[in-house]
Design a protein around this motif. Structure first.
Motif, PDB file in Angstrom:
ATOM      1  N   ARG A  85       1.293  -1.093   0.040  1.00  0.00           N
ATOM      2  CA  ARG A  85       0.308   0.052  -0.358  1.00  0.00           C
ATOM      3  C   ARG A  85       1.072   0.901  -0.086  1.00  0.00           C
ATOM      4  O   ARG A  85       2.546   0.877   0.301  1.00  0.00           O
ATOM      5  CB  ARG A  85      -1.002  -0.216   1.700  1.00  0.00           C
ATOM      6  CG  ARG A  85       0.063   0.370   2.150  1.00  0.00           C
ATOM      7  CD  ARG A  85      -1.305  -0.206   3.392  1.00  0.00           C
ATOM      8  NE  ARG A  85      -0.925   0.330   4.661  1.00  0.00           N
ATOM      9  CZ  ARG A  85      -0.114  -1.195   5.770  1.00  0.00           C
ATOM     10  NH1 ARG A  85      -0.682  -1.955   5.336  1.00  0.00           N
ATOM     11  NH2 ARG A  85       0.044  -0.668   7.282  1.00  0.00           N
ATOM     12  N   GLY A 100      -2.174   5.902   0.833  1.00  0.00           N
ATOM     13  CA  GLY A 100      -3.939   4.986   0.555  1.00  0.00           C
ATOM     14  C   GLY A 100      -4.128   4.697  -0.847  1.00  0.00           C
ATOM     15  O   GLY A 100      -5.448   3.944  -0.675  1.00  0.00           O
ATOM     16  N   ASP A 133      -3.967   0.811  -2.476  1.00  0.00           N
ATOM     17  CA  ASP A 133      -4.679  -0.695  -2.202  1.00  0.00           C
ATOM     18  C   ASP A 133      -3.526  -1.653  -3.589  1.00  0.00           C
ATOM     19  O   ASP A 133      -3.742  -1.581  -4.210  1.00  0.00           O
ATOM     20  CB  ASP A 133      -5.354  -1.924  -2.340  1.00  0.00           C
ATOM     21  CG  ASP A 133      -5.197  -3.162  -1.452  1.00  0.00           C
ATOM     22  OD1 ASP A 133      -4.793  -3.216  -0.594  1.00  0.00           O
ATOM     23  OD2 ASP A 133      -4.769  -3.992  -1.745  1.00  0.00           O
ATOM     24  N   ARG A 176      -2.536  -5.507  -3.403  1.00  0.00           N
ATOM     25  CA  ARG A 176      -2.546  -6.174  -3.513  1.00  0.00           C
ATOM     26  C   ARG A 176      -2.829  -7.556  -4.832  1.00  0.00           C
ATOM     27  O   ARG A 176      -2.741  -8.848  -4.839  1.00  0.00           O
ATOM     28  CB  ARG A 176      -3.599  -6.573  -2.135  1.00  0.00           C
ATOM     29  CG  ARG A 176      -2.966  -6.080  -1.081  1.00  0.00           C
ATOM     30  CD  ARG A 176      -3.952  -6.582   0.458  1.00  0.00           C
ATOM     31  NE  ARG A 176      -3.917  -5.685   1.265  1.00  0.00           N
ATOM     32  CZ  ARG A 176      -2.841  -5.385   2.065  1.00  0.00           C
ATOM     33  NH1 ARG A 176      -2.324  -7.384   2.351  1.00  0.00           N
ATOM     34  NH2 ARG A 176      -2.610  -4.984   3.300  1.00  0.00           N
ATOM     35  N   THR A 181       1.682   4.088   5.517  1.00  0.00           N
ATOM     36  CA  THR A 181       1.354   3.827   6.635  1.00  0.00           C
ATOM     37  C   THR A 181      -0.353   3.759   6.495  1.00  0.00           C
ATOM     38  O   THR A 181      -1.132   2.996   6.742  1.00  0.00           O
ATOM     39  CB  THR A 181       1.555   3.896   7.760  1.00  0.00           C
ATOM     40  OG1 THR A 181       2.076   5.334   7.851  1.00  0.00           O
ATOM     41  CG2 THR A 181       3.281   3.196   8.800  1.00  0.00           C
ATOM     42  N   SER A 182      -0.914   5.103   5.358  1.00  0.00           N
ATOM     43  CA  SER A 182      -1.792   5.341   5.506  1.00  0.00           C
ATOM     44  C   SER A 182      -2.542   4.368   5.015  1.00  0.00           C
ATOM     45  O   SER A 182      -2.492   3.289   3.691  1.00  0.00           O
ATOM     46  CB  SER A 182      -1.893   7.122   4.640  1.00  0.00           C
ATOM     47  OG  SER A 182      -1.393   6.467   3.550  1.00  0.00           O
ATOM     48  N   LYS A 183      -3.763   3.868   5.429  1.00  0.00           N
ATOM     49  CA  LYS A 183      -5.198   2.345   4.839  1.00  0.00           C
ATOM     50  C   LYS A 183      -5.744   3.241   3.667  1.00  0.00           C
ATOM     51  O   LYS A 183      -6.386   4.741   3.456  1.00  0.00           O
ATOM     52  CB  LYS A 183      -5.448   2.423   6.105  1.00  0.00           C
ATOM     53  CG  LYS A 183      -4.669   2.206   7.498  1.00  0.00           C
ATOM     54  CD  LYS A 183      -5.628   1.264   8.085  1.00  0.00           C
ATOM     55  CE  LYS A 183      -4.243   0.344   9.739  1.00  0.00           C
ATOM     56  NZ  LYS A 183      -5.162  -0.415  10.517  1.00  0.00           N
ATOM     57  N   PRO A 184      -5.783   1.950   3.140  1.00  0.00           N
ATOM     58  CA  PRO A 184      -6.832   2.734   1.527  1.00  0.00           C
ATOM     59  C   PRO A 184      -8.320   3.248   2.783  1.00  0.00           C
ATOM     60  O   PRO A 184      -8.820   2.558   3.004  1.00  0.00           O
ATOM     61  CB  PRO A 184      -7.054   1.340   0.887  1.00  0.00           C
ATOM     62  CG  PRO A 184      -5.780   0.586   1.186  1.00  0.00           C
ATOM     63  CD  PRO A 184      -5.402   0.603   2.448  1.00  0.00           C
TER      64      PRO A 184
END
Length: 231
Positions: A137, A140, A142, A144, A228-231
């Motif tokens: 990530r 923000g 992703d 994967r 480290t900011s999440k989606p």
């Protein structure tokens, strides 16, 4: 990584005992030893074989391979023995913090975020590239999906190199030499190695290049939140 005398650089950095100085000496020491290992075991044939696969000049690739091998031997032979970076100074608090952060990165029970923050404080976020490449990530987004994850890994590799190298000296960087000796990709470009999975002009390669530019900026500014900011 492009110093003609890596041992002098390592010795100087270790003696400074400032933020990031021991980290610099540690990373050059690691790269010299990795380059030594590869230089001892690789043969020029690998460069000719790779050139044929890529439609390049085998003689030119072999000549660059031999040059890389000789330069590694001349620059890094002293690293077969103990060097200053093998042992941090007792009064170097930054070295101790760096060593702890690096250890915590590979400890599943440790807090990765705290380790990244410590490395960033010392201007060394790019030294966590191997770990960050496995955390798909960025800003923000992703990454994967299988193809996206590979593009992500390759982009991190290229971005960390570009962020920690001088543009005019990239063909003379120990990491470029190591890549040449290890894979036979000996055109003097680390980018050719990092993105070797895809041909020039392919959508995947272009996507990796664009993403790596964004990542390079994050490495240069030591922006932990970008990773480290999440989606």
């Amino acid at each position: 990584m492009s110093s003609p005398d890596p041992l002098a650089f390592v010795t100087e950095q270790q003696a400074l005992s400032g933020p990031g100085s021991f980290a610099n000496s540690d990373q050059v020491t690691f790269q010299c030893r990795e380059a030594n290992r590869v230089a001892r075991s690789s043969l020029p044939d690998i460069a000719a074989q790779r050139a044929n696969k890529l439609g390049k000049d085998p003689a030119a690739f072999q000549a660059r391979f031999i040059e890389a091998q000789q330069l590694v031997q001349s620059r890094c032979s002293s690293f077969r023995l103990e060097v200053p970076a093998d042992r941090a100074r007792e009064d170097d608090v930054y070295a101790k913090s760096y060593n702890k952060a690096r250890a915590d990165l590979f400890n599943i029970n440790a807090k990765t975020g705290e380790a990244l923050v410590e490395l960033a404080k010392q201007g060394q976020l790019a030294s966590a590239a191997v770990v960050l490449a496995g955390l798909p990530r960025f800003q923000g987004e992703d990454f994967r999906a299988p193809e996206d994850a590979e593009i992500f890994r390759r982009a991190v590799l290229l971005a960390s190199f570009n962020a920690t190298s001088l543009e005019a000296e990239r063909s003379n960087d120990l990491r470029t030499f190591t890549a040449c000796l290890q894979t036979g990709i000996c055109d003097g470009s680390f980018e050719s190695y990092a993105l070797s999975k895809w041909p020039e002009g392919s959508p995947q390669r272009e996507k990796a290049l664009v993403l790596s530019k964004r990542m390079e900026a994050a490495f240069r500014s030591n922006s932990v939140s970008a990773w480290t900011s999440k989606p």
